[in-house]
Scaffold this active site. Structure first.
Site, short mmCIF file in Angstrom:
data_model
loop_
_atom_site.label_atom_id
_atom_site.label_comp_id
_atom_site.label_asym_id
_atom_site.label_seq_id
_atom_site.Cartn_x
_atom_site.Cartn_y
_atom_site.Cartn_z
N ASP A 202 -3.12 8.59 -0.92
CA ASP A 202 -3.27 7.08 -0.13
C ASP A 202 -5.00 6.83 -0.83
O ASP A 202 -5.35 5.60 -0.30
CB ASP A 202 -3.32 8.08 1.10
CG ASP A 202 -4.03 6.61 2.04
OD1 ASP A 202 -4.05 5.62 1.96
OD2 ASP A 202 -4.47 7.39 3.08
N HIS B 122 3.97 7.25 4.94
CA HIS B 122 2.50 7.53 5.78
C HIS B 122 1.81 6.98 7.00
O HIS B 122 0.79 7.82 7.48
CB HIS B 122 0.92 8.18 5.00
CG HIS B 122 0.72 6.89 3.86
ND1 HIS B 122 1.40 6.52 3.36
CD2 HIS B 122 -0.73 7.03 4.45
CE1 HIS B 122 0.27 4.95 2.60
NE2 HIS B 122 -0.80 5.63 3.58
N ASP B 123 1.80 5.44 7.23
CA ASP B 123 1.02 5.06 7.94
C ASP B 123 1.52 4.33 9.52
O ASP B 123 1.09 3.51 10.18
CB ASP B 123 -0.05 3.70 7.33
CG ASP B 123 -0.64 4.39 6.49
OD1 ASP B 123 -2.10 5.15 6.99
OD2 ASP B 123 -1.62 3.64 5.56
N HIS C 237 0.77 -1.19 -0.17
CA HIS C 237 0.03 -0.09 -0.50
C HIS C 237 1.07 1.14 0.30
O HIS C 237 0.33 1.89 -0.76
CB HIS C 237 -1.19 -0.37 1.32
CG HIS C 237 -1.70 0.94 1.27
ND1 HIS C 237 -2.45 1.67 0.44
CD2 HIS C 237 -1.68 2.12 2.36
CE1 HIS C 237 -3.04 3.09 0.62
NE2 HIS C 237 -2.60 3.37 1.87
N GLU D 261 0.70 5.88 12.65
CA GLU D 261 -0.26 5.95 13.08
C GLU D 261 -0.47 3.94 13.50
O GLU D 261 -1.02 3.98 14.78
CB GLU D 261 -1.36 6.12 12.21
CG GLU D 261 -3.18 5.22 11.98
CD GLU D 261 -3.66 6.62 12.80
OE1 GLU D 261 -2.93 7.10 13.25
OE2 GLU D 261 -4.51 6.03 13.36
N ASP D 262 -0.38 3.19 12.68
CA ASP D 262 -0.53 1.45 12.70
C ASP D 262 0.90 0.75 13.79
O ASP D 262 0.46 0.02 13.65
CB ASP D 262 -0.95 1.67 11.72
CG ASP D 262 -1.75 1.74 10.99
OD1 ASP D 262 -2.92 2.16 11.29
OD2 ASP D 262 -1.83 1.57 9.84
MN MN Z 1 -2.82 4.46 3.75
#
Ligand code: MN
Length: 753
Positions: free
Chosen positions: A159, A92-93, A67, A96-97
């Site tokens: 995204d 980018h993630d 992704h 957050e993750d």
């Molecule tokens: Mn994403």
């Protein structure tokens, strides 16, 4: 377990190769000049992302790292951004993750990257709130972040595009939520930023999930007509090709088909079948031309093509002298082909084409031109709107803001000859507020092209406008009746704001008194119908206008079919309405039917509850794509999935949607109807009635009409089993002599965003 271990080993090796392949593609797409250090940084970002996401999978079962790699690829190839953005897309993630923190990112990649990642992480939660106002607050925040660094929003769009491309793996309810957010917010944003191809793809993908049947039909028809279209295009461009070659202008020429979504929008707006959409494609001519000669060269091409085909001068558009504020530049001409069809030809240089497809990112590439100002202007306007009225209701702000996103633009000149871009449909007062809030607040009249006009005067491109002010003037509630722009609306409202709650209560009282006089109960559907009829989408506006006598008995009466007017017609209409009890209004009919149908039909849904009702705003019938909304303690409410109200709800309360289907073998009938306009003549009404009651013996519930003597407008409500009957009936009605226009009742005012 050795075997499965081996199997897993093998998979991982395959996946490792797949990751490297995607990385190679990314490097190829990354066309900016780059040095060793930059390459190392990108590799470092990739390694970190691979490591951070190593135990994660997407819904499809694929490794998660695919992704961010795809998002980085879109950022590089389709938006044309450089190193920093690619690094941010890859990461980018991560914050957050995974366990990595923003501080880790800042240590490894510096402050700029960390700031963008922070922005991306923050705007992620925007749609995860169930409260509508929390949601609008977040949207406001996102737009503020956006004016800090546009790259945040560009990466966010990439995204979203990748998530839309891989939406198949999601549950139907999730698909609808994501697709409606996309039409509601992301596609308009992409449009405003001039990212034309991303906007089109987002719209097409959203349509695919929201209205699969329509998407399939239109794309099928496009495919079937492809050969014929190509032959036509070849013939049309043949002489142009030769002439351009003779003149020694390097060029590329081809036919470009409209997107599925825009074809569908046109079909709906004009109420025409696919076959009648005449501008299914445009011819595009892209020439190589140095900056200094661009304008001359484009007009030279225009002159060449008009040697072969006659142009329609009304539809000549010069967006080179007057670029759109999203940066679009081109020359558009519409020409008569030898087969009698109008064809649009778009003439652009290579530079203009890249900007048209990739938007502002491409501007940065052509920095020498110095034309980044359009984006800056826009961001400055957003910021002003956000900061100027911090106390303004965030929800109002959101709908006003969206108002502005969709308008076309016009060009207005100040008395000194400066050019200003404002939304189409703007009035002199909008222009006054555009110049300065104080000028708006004290405006009393305007001079347009030296002629005195009222503030409500609607401006046209090229007008020169002078605003006349007086220190004694104050903003007036009536102004809200004619201003169009979010800026003007927001300034006027905030000037009147202190009195708003008072007006809300007063207006509500007044409306309820009017309804009582007409013996109509002020139920929610009744209020919705009045809102729809009057176009006041929020209650504050509705009650405000009642309190100020901008709305009154007249409008409410008209909204419910004006029972006292057209006495001559009541005689005619009686036979058609005999099935219903006398004196019933249209709304009561709707309410009755809804009550009657409650629980009568079964819908399948993941969180099926025991009772349902049909939403009066779009009146879904079997055969329509539908969605259900769950509200605690209330029956699940069904909407057509393309209903503007449903789209709005879905984008805001995503987790309360259930994807629903009609039960296949249902013999019940549902309320539906049509609105039509025809040339009036003797016998027309009985002919219309005969069609409706004819083939299927449909039961007419109400038949309202008014006639000017020449033109007859009618609204007819009747019961059908589903879309097939309704469509057949409409097709028959269309054939009646003198019929001008006919549309299904339910979403007349709505254009899907
Ligand atoms: Mn994403």
């Amino acid at each position: 377990m050795p075997e499965s271990g081996l199997h897993k080993q093998f998979d991982l090796r395959e996946e490792r190769i797949a990751i490297l392949k995607r990385y190679a593609l990314l490097l190829r797409a990354w066309r900016f000049p780059k040095d060793k250090k930059e390459q190392q940084l990108v590799r470092k970002a990739l390694n970190l992302a691979v490591e951070a996401h190593k135990d994660m999978r997407r819904k499809s079962g694929e490794p998660y790292i695919y992704h961010p790699l795809e998002v980085a690829h879109i950022v590089a190839s389709e938006i044309g951004l450089g190193t920093t953005s690619i690094i941010c897309a890859l990461l980018h993630d991560v914050v957050e993750d995974t366990d990595y923190t923003l501080a880790d990112i800042e240590d490894l990649f510096g402050e700029k990257v960390a700031k963008i990642i922070d922005g991306l992480t923050k705007i992620k939660g925007i749609f995860d709130f169930t409260s509508e106002s929390a949601q609008a607050e977040n949207y406001k925040k996102m737009l503020l972040t956006l004016s800090d660094d546009v790259r945040v929003i560009l990466i966010k769009l990439a995204d979203r595009l990748h998530n839309m491309r891989t939406l198949d793996a999601m549950s139907p309810a999730k698909q609808l939520k994501i697709a409606s957010e996309t039409t509601y917010l992301y596609a308009p944003l992409a449009h405003r930023l001039g990212l034309f191809s991303i906007k089109s793809e987002l719209e097409d993908l959203a349509l695919k999930y929201m209205e699969p049947e329509i998407y399939r039909t239109v794309s099928q028809k496009l495919k079937e007509s492809e050969e014929e279209r190509n032959a036509f295009i070849e013939e049309f461009i043949h002489p142009i090709r030769r002439a351009l070659t003779d003149q020694g202008i390097p060029y590329e020429i081809f036919g470009r088909t409209k997107s599925i979504y825009s074809i569908w929008r046109k079909m709906r707006k004009k109420e025409i079948p696919f076959e009648e959409v005449y501008d299914l494609f445009a011819i595009r001519i892209i020439i190589e031309s140095p900056l200094a000669k661009e304008k001359t060269d484009c007009w030279r091409v225009y002159s060449i093509i008009t040697d072969f085909y006659r142009p329609n001068l009304d539809r000549l558009r010069d967006w080179i002298a007057f670029p759109k504020s999203n940066g679009y530049e081109a020359l558009h001409a519409t020409l008569m082909s030898h087969t009698g069809k109008w064809v649009e030809v778009q003439i652009r240089t290579r530079r203009m084409d890249e900007i048209a497809e990739k938007g502002y990112a491409a501007h940065w590439k052509y920095k020498d031109n110095g034309s980044e100002s359009g984006l800056d202007d826009w961001l400055a306007r957003v910021r002003e709107l956000l900061e100027g009225n911090t106390e303004e209701d965030a929800l109002d702000f959101l709908s006003d803001f969206k108002l502005n996103l969709f308008h076309d633009e016009i060009f207005i000149f100040t008395p000194k000859g400066d050019m200003k871009t404002i939304p189409g449909g703007s009035t002199a007062l909008d222009f006054a507020y555009h110049i300065h809030s104080e000028i708006g607040n004290t405006a009393i009249a305007a001079k347009v092209n030296l002629k005195l006009v009222p503030l409500s005067h609607v401006l046209r491109t090229g007008d020169q406008v002078e605003i006349i002010t007086s220190r004694k003037q104050k903003p007036k509630a009536e102004w809200l009746k004619f201003v169009r722009t979010a800026k003007a609306i927001s300034y006027i409202k905030s000037a009147l704001k202190d009195d708003r709650q008072v007006y809300f209560d007063a207006g509500k009282d007044k409306l309820e008194r009017i309804l009582a006089q007409l013996s109509i109960e002020p139920t929610r559907p009744v209020i919705i119908q009045i809102q729809r009829y009057t176009g006041r989408t929020n209650l504050i506006d509705l009650y405000f206008d009642f309190a100020h006598d901008l709305l009154g008995m007249k409008e409410v009466r008209e909204c419910f079919g004006n029972p006292e007017k057209n006495n001559w017609f009541r005689k005619i209409s009686r036979p058609f309405t005999r099935q219903s009890k006398p004196g019933k209004s249209l709304t009561e009919e709707v309410e009755d039917t809804i009550k009657k149908n409650k629980g009568d039909f079964l819908i399948e849904g993941s969180k099926a509850s025991s009772s349902f009702d049909v939403s009066p705003c779009c009146l879904p019938i079997p055969g329509d794509e539908i969605v259900g909304f769950i509200s605690p303690g209330e029956p699940t409410r069904l909407h057509r999935s393309n209903c503007p109200e449903a789209v709005r709800l879905m984008s805001r309360f995503g987790d309360r949607i259930v994807k629903t289907n009609w039960m296949s073998n249902n013999a019940d009938v549902f309320l539906s109807g049509v609105k039509l306009r025809s040339i009036d003549r003797p016998g027309l009404i009985s002919e219309i009635a005969a069609v409706i009651t004819g083939q299927y013996g449909l039961n007419i519930k109400t038949f309202n009409l008014s006639s000017t003597g020449e033109v007859c407008d009618a609204t007819i409500m009747f019961m059908v089993t589903g879309t097939q009957q309704l469509e057949d009936t409409i097709a028959h009605l269309r054939k009646i002599q003198g019929m001008q226009r006919i549309e299904r009742i339910g979403m007349e005012a709505g254009t899907a965003v």
